[in-house]
Design a protein around this motif. Sequence first.
Motif, PDB file in Angstrom:
ATOM      1  N   SER A  93      26.424  -4.370  24.457  1.00  0.00           N
ATOM      2  CA  SER A  93      27.283  -3.233  24.123  1.00  0.00           C
ATOM      3  C   SER A  93      27.670  -3.362  22.659  1.00  0.00           C
ATOM      4  O   SER A  93      27.836  -4.479  22.152  1.00  0.00           O
ATOM      5  CB  SER A  93      28.538  -3.221  24.991  1.00  0.00           C
ATOM      6  OG  SER A  93      28.225  -3.098  26.348  1.00  0.00           O
ATOM      7  N   MET A  94      27.819  -2.230  22.023  1.00  0.00           N
ATOM      8  CA  MET A  94      28.163  -2.197  20.603  1.00  0.00           C
ATOM      9  C   MET A  94      29.500  -1.494  20.417  1.00  0.00           C
ATOM     10  O   MET A  94      29.804  -0.530  21.128  1.00  0.00           O
ATOM     11  CB  MET A  94      27.094  -1.442  19.820  1.00  0.00           C
ATOM     12  CG  MET A  94      25.694  -1.975  20.010  1.00  0.00           C
ATOM     13  SD  MET A  94      25.514  -3.654  19.419  1.00  0.00           S
ATOM     14  CE  MET A  94      25.895  -3.451  17.681  1.00  0.00           C
ATOM     15  N   GLY A  95      30.259  -1.950  19.445  1.00  0.00           N
ATOM     16  CA  GLY A  95      31.555  -1.343  19.222  1.00  0.00           C
ATOM     17  C   GLY A  95      31.870  -1.181  17.747  1.00  0.00           C
ATOM     18  O   GLY A  95      31.225  -1.792  16.886  1.00  0.00           O
ATOM     19  N   TRP A  96      32.845  -0.331  17.483  1.00  0.00           N
ATOM     20  CA  TRP A  96      33.427  -0.200  16.151  1.00  0.00           C
ATOM     21  C   TRP A  96      34.916  -0.503  16.264  1.00  0.00           C
ATOM     22  O   TRP A  96      35.587  -0.022  17.189  1.00  0.00           O
ATOM     23  CB  TRP A  96      33.254   1.212  15.603  1.00  0.00           C
ATOM     24  CG  TRP A  96      31.861   1.545  15.157  1.00  0.00           C
ATOM     25  CD1 TRP A  96      30.897   2.183  15.878  1.00  0.00           C
ATOM     26  CD2 TRP A  96      31.287   1.266  13.878  1.00  0.00           C
ATOM     27  NE1 TRP A  96      29.769   2.312  15.127  1.00  0.00           N
ATOM     28  CE2 TRP A  96      29.975   1.765  13.888  1.00  0.00           C
ATOM     29  CE3 TRP A  96      31.764   0.648  12.710  1.00  0.00           C
ATOM     30  CZ2 TRP A  96      29.123   1.669  12.792  1.00  0.00           C
ATOM     31  CZ3 TRP A  96      30.921   0.554  11.613  1.00  0.00           C
ATOM     32  CH2 TRP A  96      29.616   1.057  11.671  1.00  0.00           C
ATOM     33  N   ASP A 111      41.824  -3.114  15.272  1.00  0.00           N
ATOM     34  CA  ASP A 111      41.964  -2.277  16.451  1.00  0.00           C
ATOM     35  C   ASP A 111      40.631  -1.703  16.911  1.00  0.00           C
ATOM     36  O   ASP A 111      39.772  -1.348  16.097  1.00  0.00           O
ATOM     37  CB  ASP A 111      42.916  -1.117  16.176  1.00  0.00           C
ATOM     38  CG  ASP A 111      44.354  -1.564  16.010  1.00  0.00           C
ATOM     39  OD1 ASP A 111      45.094  -0.870  15.285  1.00  0.00           O
ATOM     40  OD2 ASP A 111      44.737  -2.597  16.592  1.00  0.00           O
ATOM     41  N   PHE A 112      40.507  -1.556  18.216  1.00  0.00           N
ATOM     42  CA  PHE A 112      39.330  -0.939  18.814  1.00  0.00           C
ATOM     43  C   PHE A 112      39.263   0.543  18.467  1.00  0.00           C
ATOM     44  O   PHE A 112      40.275   1.251  18.484  1.00  0.00           O
ATOM     45  CB  PHE A 112      39.393  -1.113  20.325  1.00  0.00           C
ATOM     46  CG  PHE A 112      38.356  -0.355  21.089  1.00  0.00           C
ATOM     47  CD1 PHE A 112      38.681   0.832  21.717  1.00  0.00           C
ATOM     48  CD2 PHE A 112      37.062  -0.814  21.164  1.00  0.00           C
ATOM     49  CE1 PHE A 112      37.733   1.544  22.425  1.00  0.00           C
ATOM     50  CE2 PHE A 112      36.092  -0.110  21.859  1.00  0.00           C
ATOM     51  CZ  PHE A 112      36.435   1.072  22.498  1.00  0.00           C
ATOM     52  N   VAL A 113      38.043   1.021  18.188  1.00  0.00           N
ATOM     53  CA  VAL A 113      37.823   2.441  17.920  1.00  0.00           C
ATOM     54  C   VAL A 113      36.968   3.054  19.022  1.00  0.00           C
ATOM     55  O   VAL A 113      37.374   4.007  19.685  1.00  0.00           O
ATOM     56  CB  VAL A 113      37.154   2.647  16.551  1.00  0.00           C
ATOM     57  CG1 VAL A 113      36.849   4.128  16.326  1.00  0.00           C
ATOM     58  CG2 VAL A 113      38.042   2.110  15.431  1.00  0.00           C
ATOM     59  N   THR A 114      35.766   2.504  19.211  1.00  0.00           N
ATOM     60  CA  THR A 114      34.847   3.089  20.172  1.00  0.00           C
ATOM     61  C   THR A 114      33.734   2.107  20.502  1.00  0.00           C
ATOM     62  O   THR A 114      33.498   1.161  19.748  1.00  0.00           O
ATOM     63  CB  THR A 114      34.275   4.408  19.623  1.00  0.00           C
ATOM     64  OG1 THR A 114      33.481   5.056  20.602  1.00  0.00           O
ATOM     65  CG2 THR A 114      33.434   4.154  18.375  1.00  0.00           C
ATOM     66  N   ALA A 115      33.057   2.331  21.649  1.00  0.00           N
ATOM     67  CA  ALA A 115      31.971   1.446  22.062  1.00  0.00           C
ATOM     68  C   ALA A 115      30.883   2.244  22.758  1.00  0.00           C
ATOM     69  O   ALA A 115      31.131   3.346  23.267  1.00  0.00           O
ATOM     70  CB  ALA A 115      32.498   0.354  22.992  1.00  0.00           C
ATOM     71  N   ILE A 116      29.675   1.656  22.784  1.00  0.00           N
ATOM     72  CA  ILE A 116      28.529   2.314  23.409  1.00  0.00           C
ATOM     73  C   ILE A 116      27.643   1.276  24.080  1.00  0.00           C
ATOM     74  O   ILE A 116      27.509   0.154  23.588  1.00  0.00           O
ATOM     75  CB  ILE A 116      27.731   3.116  22.347  1.00  0.00           C
ATOM     76  CG1 ILE A 116      26.670   3.987  23.001  1.00  0.00           C
ATOM     77  CG2 ILE A 116      27.111   2.181  21.301  1.00  0.00           C
ATOM     78  CD1 ILE A 116      26.055   5.013  22.049  1.00  0.00           C
ATOM     79  N   SER A 117      27.072   1.677  25.202  1.00  0.00           N
ATOM     80  CA  SER A 117      26.108   0.828  25.884  1.00  0.00           C
ATOM     81  C   SER A 117      24.749   0.957  25.212  1.00  0.00           C
ATOM     82  O   SER A 117      24.256   2.070  25.028  1.00  0.00           O
ATOM     83  CB  SER A 117      25.988   1.241  27.350  1.00  0.00           C
ATOM     84  OG  SER A 117      24.858   0.635  27.952  1.00  0.00           O
ATOM     85  N   TRP A 118      24.161  -0.160  24.849  1.00  0.00           N
ATOM     86  CA  TRP A 118      22.845  -0.106  24.210  1.00  0.00           C
ATOM     87  C   TRP A 118      21.800   0.470  25.167  1.00  0.00           C
ATOM     88  O   TRP A 118      20.887   1.167  24.748  1.00  0.00           O
ATOM     89  CB  TRP A 118      22.443  -1.519  23.783  1.00  0.00           C
ATOM     90  CG  TRP A 118      21.295  -1.518  22.811  1.00  0.00           C
ATOM     91  CD1 TRP A 118      19.987  -1.774  23.078  1.00  0.00           C
ATOM     92  CD2 TRP A 118      21.377  -1.239  21.409  1.00  0.00           C
ATOM     93  NE1 TRP A 118      19.244  -1.668  21.946  1.00  0.00           N
ATOM     94  CE2 TRP A 118      20.061  -1.340  20.890  1.00  0.00           C
ATOM     95  CE3 TRP A 118      22.419  -0.902  20.548  1.00  0.00           C
ATOM     96  CZ2 TRP A 118      19.778  -1.132  19.553  1.00  0.00           C
ATOM     97  CZ3 TRP A 118      22.125  -0.695  19.208  1.00  0.00           C
ATOM     98  CH2 TRP A 118      20.824  -0.809  18.725  1.00  0.00           C
TER      99      TRP A 118
END
Length: 125
Positions: A33-36, A46-53
């Motif tokens: 998983s990738m995040g910003w 702070d967490f912004v957003t994430a996506i499943s590869w």
Amino acid sequence: QVQLVESGGGLVQAGGSLRLSCAVSGGISSRYSMGWFRQAPGKERDFVTAISWRSGSTYSADSVKDRFAISRDNAKNMVYLQMNSLKPEDTAVYYCAARSAFNIYARYTSDYDYWGQGTQVTVSS
């Protein structure tokens, strides 16, 4: 060893847009998983957003979910953060991160295994 390199930061006026890019190398796989994240001066990261590869499913913080969008290009090993309707409070260093887990609902820095060096985003009023 996974390596992440961010680019695309800069200075933009309030209401404007920017797209950040994260180049991924070093053996990332579909289980990742990738995040910003972002860190303003004197504040925590702070967490912004994430996506499943693998699936492309996304998860975003409430403060940005109507303005920011994360995406990935598996063929190019790239992750993007499209930021629209930027506000001065979005000013921060933005970091790309990776974790070796399918679960995208991870919003703590300790959940992530690899980090980029960050890219500065400054929004002027």
